[in-house]
Design a protein around this motif. Structure first.
Motif, PDB file in Angstrom:
ATOM      1  N   ALA A  32       0.903  -1.210  -0.093  1.00 30.88           N
ATOM      2  CA  ALA A  32       0.019   0.054  -0.052  1.00 30.88           C
ATOM      3  C   ALA A  32       0.834   1.106   0.038  1.00 30.88           C
ATOM      4  O   ALA A  32       1.833   1.251   0.735  1.00 30.88           O
ATOM      5  CB  ALA A  32      -0.953   0.100   1.287  1.00 30.88           C
ATOM      6  N   ARG A  33       0.699   2.203  -0.909  1.00 30.44           N
ATOM      7  CA  ARG A  33       1.175   3.341  -0.913  1.00 30.44           C
ATOM      8  C   ARG A  33       0.767   4.478   0.150  1.00 30.44           C
ATOM      9  O   ARG A  33      -0.523   4.608   0.225  1.00 30.44           O
ATOM     10  CB  ARG A  33       1.236   3.952  -2.230  1.00 30.44           C
ATOM     11  N   VAL A  34       1.583   4.898   1.099  1.00 32.93           N
ATOM     12  CA  VAL A  34       1.100   5.699   2.005  1.00 32.93           C
ATOM     13  C   VAL A  34       1.328   7.049   1.821  1.00 32.93           C
ATOM     14  O   VAL A  34       2.731   7.319   1.718  1.00 32.93           O
ATOM     15  CB  VAL A  34       1.748   5.519   3.620  1.00 32.93           C
ATOM     16  N   ILE A  35       0.633   7.953   1.785  1.00 29.20           N
ATOM     17  CA  ILE A  35       0.935   9.402   1.299  1.00 29.20           C
ATOM     18  C   ILE A  35       0.675  10.094   2.697  1.00 29.20           C
ATOM     19  O   ILE A  35      -0.333  10.602   3.048  1.00 29.20           O
ATOM     20  CB  ILE A  35       0.149   9.998   0.137  1.00 29.20           C
ATOM     21  N   ALA A  36       1.789  10.799   3.219  1.00 32.67           N
ATOM     22  CA  ALA A  36       1.728  11.839   4.266  1.00 32.67           C
ATOM     23  C   ALA A  36       1.684  13.132   3.952  1.00 32.67           C
ATOM     24  O   ALA A  36       2.336  13.773   3.102  1.00 32.67           O
ATOM     25  CB  ALA A  36       2.861  11.549   5.240  1.00 32.67           C
ATOM     26  N   LEU A  37       0.377  13.479   4.310  1.00 32.66           N
ATOM     27  CA  LEU A  37      -0.001  15.114   3.684  1.00 32.66           C
ATOM     28  C   LEU A  37       1.033  16.124   4.413  1.00 32.66           C
ATOM     29  O   LEU A  37       1.222  15.755   5.825  1.00 32.66           O
ATOM     30  CB  LEU A  37      -1.312  15.462   3.876  1.00 32.66           C
ATOM     31  N   PRO A  38       1.534  17.163   3.906  1.00 34.82           N
ATOM     32  CA  PRO A  38       2.483  18.142   4.632  1.00 34.82           C
ATOM     33  C   PRO A  38       1.250  19.037   5.672  1.00 34.82           C
ATOM     34  O   PRO A  38       0.245  19.056   5.483  1.00 34.82           O
ATOM     35  CB  PRO A  38       2.876  18.757   3.279  1.00 34.82           C
ATOM     36  N   ALA A  39       2.128  19.426   6.577  1.00 35.46           N
ATOM     37  CA  ALA A  39       1.616  20.407   7.585  1.00 35.46           C
ATOM     38  C   ALA A  39       1.022  21.848   7.035  1.00 35.46           C
ATOM     39  O   ALA A  39       0.140  21.930   7.197  1.00 35.46           O
ATOM     40  CB  ALA A  39       2.748  20.669   8.635  1.00 35.46           C
TER      41      ALA A  39
END
Length: 124
Positions: A32-39
């Protein structure tokens, strides 16, 4: 209970940060590709997020992490909505690992909580 201050749906400001992505094992056994959105998830920084979201469309599963979001604008939420619709058209349902209160508030003001399929809030 104290009233919350009004949310500016064009820009909600709570700090700064960076976006990243990684792969984790999904429930189905694939990556699974995890995309951490920026602050700071606003128009000026959307190019990197857009590129990561486009790449993620080829992944077997996608997980979005909005826990670090401290600043968000309407354009960022529109990008996520477009991504979710594109993923759905490809037979995928991106999941959330978490969402910040700032992001949830902005999505709520715009009426996008359901469309973005944000996870339920956890009781205190």
């Amino acid at each position: 209970m104290a009233d919350k201050p009004p949310v500016d749906v064009h820009t909600v400001d709570r700090g700064t940060g960076a976006m990243g992505s990684k792969s984790v094992q999904s429930k189905g056994g694939g990556q699974a590709r995890v995309i951490a959105l920026p602050a700071d998830f606003r128009l000026a920084g959307l190019a990197d997020v857009k590129a990561s979201l486009l790449e993620a469309l080829d992944a077997p599963a996608v997980q979005l992490d909005g826990t670090a979001v401290e600043r968000v604008d309407t354009a960022a939420l529109q990008l996520l909505l477009t991504f979710r619709r594109g993923a759905a058209a490809n037979g995928k349902t991106p999941t959330w690992s978490g969402v910040s209160d700032v992001m949830r508030d902005a999505a709520g003001v715009l009426g996008l909580v359901k469309a973005l399929e944000l996870p339920a809030t956890m009781p205190a």
